[in-house]
Design a protein around this motif. Structure first.
Motif, PDB file in Angstrom:
ATOM      1  N   ARG A  63       0.826  -1.213   0.000  1.00 36.46           N
ATOM      2  CA  ARG A  63       0.000   0.000   0.000  1.00 36.46           C
ATOM      3  C   ARG A  63       0.854   1.255   0.000  1.00 36.46           C
ATOM      4  NH1 ARG A  63      -4.803  -1.061   2.728  1.00 36.46           N
ATOM      5  NH2 ARG A  63      -5.989  -2.405   1.364  1.00 36.46           N
TER       6      ARG A  63
ATOM      7  N   GLU B  85       0.325   5.091   1.437  1.00 32.55           N
ATOM      8  CA  GLU B  85      -0.608   5.905   2.221  1.00 32.55           C
ATOM      9  C   GLU B  85      -0.141   7.353   2.338  1.00 32.55           C
ATOM     10  OE1 GLU B  85      -1.359   3.774   5.832  1.00 32.55           O
ATOM     11  OE2 GLU B  85      -2.291   2.126   4.743  1.00 32.55           O
TER      12      GLU B  85
ATOM     13  N   ALA C  63     -14.830   8.647  -3.707  1.00 32.11           N
ATOM     14  CA  ALA C  63     -13.802   7.762  -3.154  1.00 32.11           C
ATOM     15  C   ALA C  63     -12.449   8.467  -3.213  1.00 32.11           C
ATOM     16  CB  ALA C  63     -13.767   6.469  -3.946  1.00 32.11           C
ATOM     17  N   LEU C  64     -11.537   8.059  -2.354  1.00 28.47           N
ATOM     18  CA  LEU C  64     -10.198   8.648  -2.347  1.00 28.47           C
ATOM     19  C   LEU C  64      -9.371   7.908  -3.399  1.00 28.47           C
ATOM     20  CD1 LEU C  64      -9.901   8.856   1.535  1.00 28.47           C
ATOM     21  CD2 LEU C  64     -10.519  10.679  -0.046  1.00 28.47           C
TER      22      LEU C  64
ATOM     23  N   HIS D 232     -15.000  -8.849  -7.086  1.00 33.75           N
ATOM     24  CA  HIS D 232     -14.460  -7.539  -6.725  1.00 33.75           C
ATOM     25  C   HIS D 232     -13.667  -6.922  -7.870  1.00 33.75           C
ATOM     26  CE1 HIS D 232     -15.732  -8.785  -2.833  1.00 33.75           C
ATOM     27  NE2 HIS D 232     -14.766  -9.646  -2.650  1.00 33.75           N
ATOM     28  N   ALA D 233     -14.276  -6.011  -8.603  1.00 39.12           N
ATOM     29  CA  ALA D 233     -13.580  -5.292  -9.679  1.00 39.12           C
ATOM     30  C   ALA D 233     -14.375  -4.036  -9.983  1.00 39.12           C
ATOM     31  CB  ALA D 233     -13.461  -6.164 -10.924  1.00 39.12           C
ATOM     32  N   GLY D 234     -13.678  -2.947 -10.306  1.00 40.81           N
ATOM     33  CA  GLY D 234     -14.367  -1.717 -10.659  1.00 40.81           C
ATOM     34  C   GLY D 234     -15.072  -1.824 -11.998  1.00 40.81           C
TER      35      GLY D 234
ATOM     36  N   LEU E 196     -13.150   4.936 -10.933  1.00 39.06           N
ATOM     37  CA  LEU E 196     -13.403   3.594 -10.416  1.00 39.06           C
ATOM     38  C   LEU E 196     -12.580   3.367  -9.151  1.00 39.06           C
ATOM     39  CD1 LEU E 196     -13.214   1.814 -13.876  1.00 39.06           C
ATOM     40  CD2 LEU E 196     -15.260   1.979 -12.454  1.00 39.06           C
TER      41      LEU E 196
ATOM     42  N   SER F 229      -6.841   0.679  -5.317  1.00 32.62           N
ATOM     43  CA  SER F 229      -6.246   0.200  -4.056  1.00 32.62           C
ATOM     44  C   SER F 229      -7.164  -0.770  -3.320  1.00 32.62           C
ATOM     45  CB  SER F 229      -5.921   1.381  -3.117  1.00 32.62           C
ATOM     46  OG  SER F 229      -5.140   2.333  -3.788  1.00 32.62           O
TER      47      SER F 229
ATOM     48  N   ALA G  46     -10.282  -0.972  -3.213  1.00 31.12           N
ATOM     49  CA  ALA G  46     -11.561  -0.440  -2.734  1.00 31.12           C
ATOM     50  C   ALA G  46     -12.750  -1.066  -3.468  1.00 31.12           C
ATOM     51  CB  ALA G  46     -11.602   1.083  -2.855  1.00 31.12           C
ATOM     52  N   ALA G  47     -12.508  -1.800  -4.558  1.00 31.15           N
ATOM     53  CA  ALA G  47     -13.618  -2.490  -5.234  1.00 31.15           C
ATOM     54  C   ALA G  47     -14.229  -3.564  -4.333  1.00 31.15           C
ATOM     55  CB  ALA G  47     -13.147  -3.100  -6.556  1.00 31.15           C
ATOM     56  N   ARG G  48     -13.554  -3.891  -3.225  1.00 37.68           N
ATOM     57  CA  ARG G  48     -14.161  -4.793  -2.237  1.00 37.68           C
ATOM     58  C   ARG G  48     -15.413  -4.172  -1.612  1.00 37.68           C
ATOM     59  NH1 ARG G  48     -11.023  -4.878   2.246  1.00 37.68           N
ATOM     60  NH2 ARG G  48      -9.965  -3.031   1.488  1.00 37.68           N
ATOM     61  N   PHE G  49     -15.437  -2.832  -1.522  1.00 40.56           N
ATOM     62  CA  PHE G  49     -16.529  -2.187  -0.780  1.00 40.56           C
ATOM     63  C   PHE G  49     -17.140  -0.989  -1.478  1.00 40.56           C
ATOM     64  CE2 PHE G  49     -12.479  -0.540   0.861  1.00 40.56           C
ATOM     65  CZ  PHE G  49     -12.641   0.818   0.657  1.00 40.56           C
ATOM     66  N   SER G  50     -16.667  -0.627  -2.663  1.00 34.67           N
ATOM     67  CA  SER G  50     -17.236   0.562  -3.294  1.00 34.67           C
ATOM     68  C   SER G  50     -17.318   0.403  -4.803  1.00 34.67           C
ATOM     69  CB  SER G  50     -16.439   1.811  -2.907  1.00 34.67           C
ATOM     70  OG  SER G  50     -15.121   1.734  -3.399  1.00 34.67           O
ATOM     71  N   SER G  51     -18.014   1.338  -5.422  1.00 38.61           N
ATOM     72  CA  SER G  51     -18.332   1.270  -6.844  1.00 38.61           C
ATOM     73  C   SER G  51     -17.736   2.471  -7.549  1.00 38.61           C
ATOM     74  CB  SER G  51     -19.849   1.300  -7.038  1.00 38.61           C
ATOM     75  OG  SER G  51     -20.492   0.388  -6.181  1.00 38.61           O
TER      76      SER G  51
END
Lengths: 426, 426
Positions: free
Chosen positions: B22, B24, B229-230, B341-343, B366, B369, B371-376
């Motif tokens: 990662r 950060e 999203a960040l 899990h994919a954008g 999209l 990092s 984040a496709a686990r929890f966001s769109s």
């Protein structure tokens, strides 16, 4: 309690200033939270046990940090049968409401022959923060966990500060399908859910209310995991004409005020005499409330009574962008349909906000602090995510490639251009 | 560039560690951002002008900080006609795709007679951050502003660091319906949009990509306004069998690598000889790219080639949870349907990811990092919000009140209980 009259000179400015009063996370909280998160990431379980000793005065170990299946079962059994039935009733209604939010996948071929669409999938693992002590509410568990379960989330991990777990909370966790419960609270619980710690595996998203430390921690871990909205103190606007019974309206105002001295209750009415009756009734009811201290402080410091023509009300409500608004008037839709910013609207004289807190079926996790301008209450959408789909045959690709090349070149991204051009034989 | 083989011992652990690497926000960035936001809140326009002088070496005043209508018009006119047409083509396709995302309002009466539902309303004002210089992309403007316009957002305020505005960016802003453009960048632009500063009125939500300062500022203002999203560095996974042309696949890998030395491109193939051909082709293409320096650094430091059976690919893709994944195989759906899990997923040999960046119609903003686990990806949903509706007649209220009272009493909230009980005549 503040009084505003629409006809007073300077009303607009004074009311806007009142609405924009804010409470923000003090910097000191953030500094502590940064250290707590760093400790949990560096030391894992050891940090959780040490912080439990330090903050909660509790000795835990790798086993006792998890609430056992037997404890959950025994707690749920100990819950009063009337409450257990109310929990099941509420859960069923919340389930039914959130089932209706499930969006359809889409797949279509457009005029250019491009196959497009998207599909929705559930998150795998969600963490739910449940505050400790008296504020450990079964309804919090239901409102956060049931939509996750409806979405198809397979792992729902609940965290709550060490201490006695109330039977109703355990009954709600069981009813809602919570998979695991951990005795860890504060910023350390958020860090453990975000990054994992000892036996607590990381989740994909963290939801649920908490104090300033929990909120600051959620802000900090956002990105590594998803979070829900950052919850502020509860708010209600009650719009009531003079045909209401003052004691009903007073009870509604106090139902938010009792949550927290920082909560906010606002009465908007076109009837000044009625406003006076409600104010008197608020004072009368306060004296008999076991939560009267918080309620009195909230009403004194953040309460308001606004005298305004009903026709102006939708605009005033939009300025407030409240978490909850009740329209206790004869034709509630006439006003409510003109409101743009509100978390939840309760229509008519027989829809006190409290039914929405528990059993209406809609979610009681709603945007506070004017966040209804840009966000929605918790829903099925918080626990699913969307993947876009794009497919081309030769004709479709030929339709898209030239503009792709033109734009990629204009942006100075030659490899983008090449990945399209090379397939056109260029 | 790293090589992984599924059959190697230790593959799983090594690949997981690679995926979880990662980047950060360093703490120093956050400290600077905190000060910049405080300055803008305290001094408004004065702070913006001072920071433009300090960071951007530009003298601005209350007038010149806004890009005039004449400048926008002249810039759009100066845009090459082929690019202008490509922008209009892309905008029309993005518009059509996002129109299909509009959810219906709901209103229903359930078995207990309770009227429930929700309705959607657009946000009023949205801010779009557009990075400066070479990274000021017309596609960024389209992908952020067009969905906002489709949603019905009435004010779309764009901010971009002072400096020459590219004609294509101005043409895109005009095409997409941007209402105002301000010459302000960095954390100060985010602060100005969140809290207002001089002539810049506050917005309800801030979207758009930016550097570490912009991202840290968005995290800090979240709550006062909504944010998207960040965004992290771009990523692509290309799943390709040996029947592909190596030069096509190499171009696709480089199309992400050229964005940024921190971007990530991963090839997954079941054909080791083919992997070698792609690697050679990547090296060959790098030499002729004007963006070759960034692309070479990205491929060297973050690139990967994974040799694995195709049947294992959906699981590996889920571990990565990539922003983009291409399935350049004969039966792409067979694998893609198993990915969770994919954008965005690009299906088949004729769907290079670059068409999704510009003209497919789907959004190119999209989750990165993992984040496709929890966001769109960005969508119409980012620019609308939902208000819950609850209405009861006497029978419906009678059905809900007893459980409300039981739960409110169990939670120790007597005013909640009273607001229901009092309407039951108790």
């Amino acid at each position: 309690m503040r009084r505003f009259k629409f006809i007073d000179p300077g009303f607009e400015a004074a009311f806007t200033a009142f609405v924009e009063e804010r409470r923000e996370t003090p910097e000191e909280v953030d500094a502590v939270v940064r250290e707590v998160i760093a400790s949990v990431r560096a030391e894992g379980l050891e940090a959780l046990l040490r912080l439990a000793r330090q903050f909660d005065k509790v000795e835990l170990d790798a086993d006792s940090i998890r609430v056992s299946a037997e404890e959950i079962e025994a707690g749920a059994e100990a819950c009063h049968v009337e409450v257990r039935e109310a929990i099941a009733f509420a859960a069923a209604r919340i389930r039914a409401y959130h089932e209706r939010q499930r969006p359809a996948d889409q797949r279509f071929t457009d005029a250019a022959g491009v196959e497009l669409g998207w599909r929705w999938t559930p998150l795998e693992a969600v963490g739910i923060y449940v505050p400790g002590g008296r504020a450990a509410y079964p309804s919090t568990v239901l409102m956060n966990a049931v939509p996750a379960a409806v979405a198809g989330v397979s792992r729902i991990a609940m965290v709550t500060p060490p201490g006695r777990l109330q039977p109703a909370v355990l009954a709600a966790a069981k009813e809602a399908g919570v998979s695991e419960i951990w005795r860890v609270g504060g910023a350390q619980a958020v860090a453990a859910l975000a990054y994992g710690a000892g036996p607590i595996r990381p989740v994909d998203k963290i939801v649920g209310p908490g104090n300033a430390f929990v909120t600051a921690a959620k802000r900090r871990v956002y990105g590594a995991v998803g979070i829900d909205a950052l919850a502020g103190p509860s708010e209600i606007v009650v719009v009531a004409d003079g045909a209401n019974r003052p004691e009903w309206i007073a009870a509604d105002l106090l139902s938010q005020a009792e949550h927290d001295p920082a909560a906010q209750s606002i009465l908007i009415t076109d009837d000044e005499a009625f406003a006076g009756q409600v104010e008197a009734e608020v004072q009368a009811q306060l004296s008999s409330l076991s939560t009267g201290e918080a309620a009195a402080a909230s009403w004194r410091d953040h309460g308001a009574v606004v005298i305004a023509p009903l026709d102006e009300v939708p605009r005033l409500v939009d300025l407030i962008a409240p978490e909850h608004v009740e329209f206790a008037v004869a034709e509630p839709e006439q006003l409510a349909d003109r409101v743009r910013h509100a978390g939840a609207i309760f229509l008519g004289r027989l829809a006190p906000e409290a039914i929405g807190d528990y059993v209406a079926g809609s979610n009681h996790v709603l945007p506070t602090s004017r966040a209804a301008r840009f966000s929605s209450g918790l829903s099925l959408y918080d626990f699913i995510k969307r993947t876009s789909l794009v497919k081309c045959d030769e004709a479709a690709f030929a339709a898209l490639a030239p503009a792709t090349v033109a734009l990629a070149e204009a942006e100075g991204l030659p490899a983008h251009a090449r990945s399209a051009a090379i397939r056109m034989g260029q």
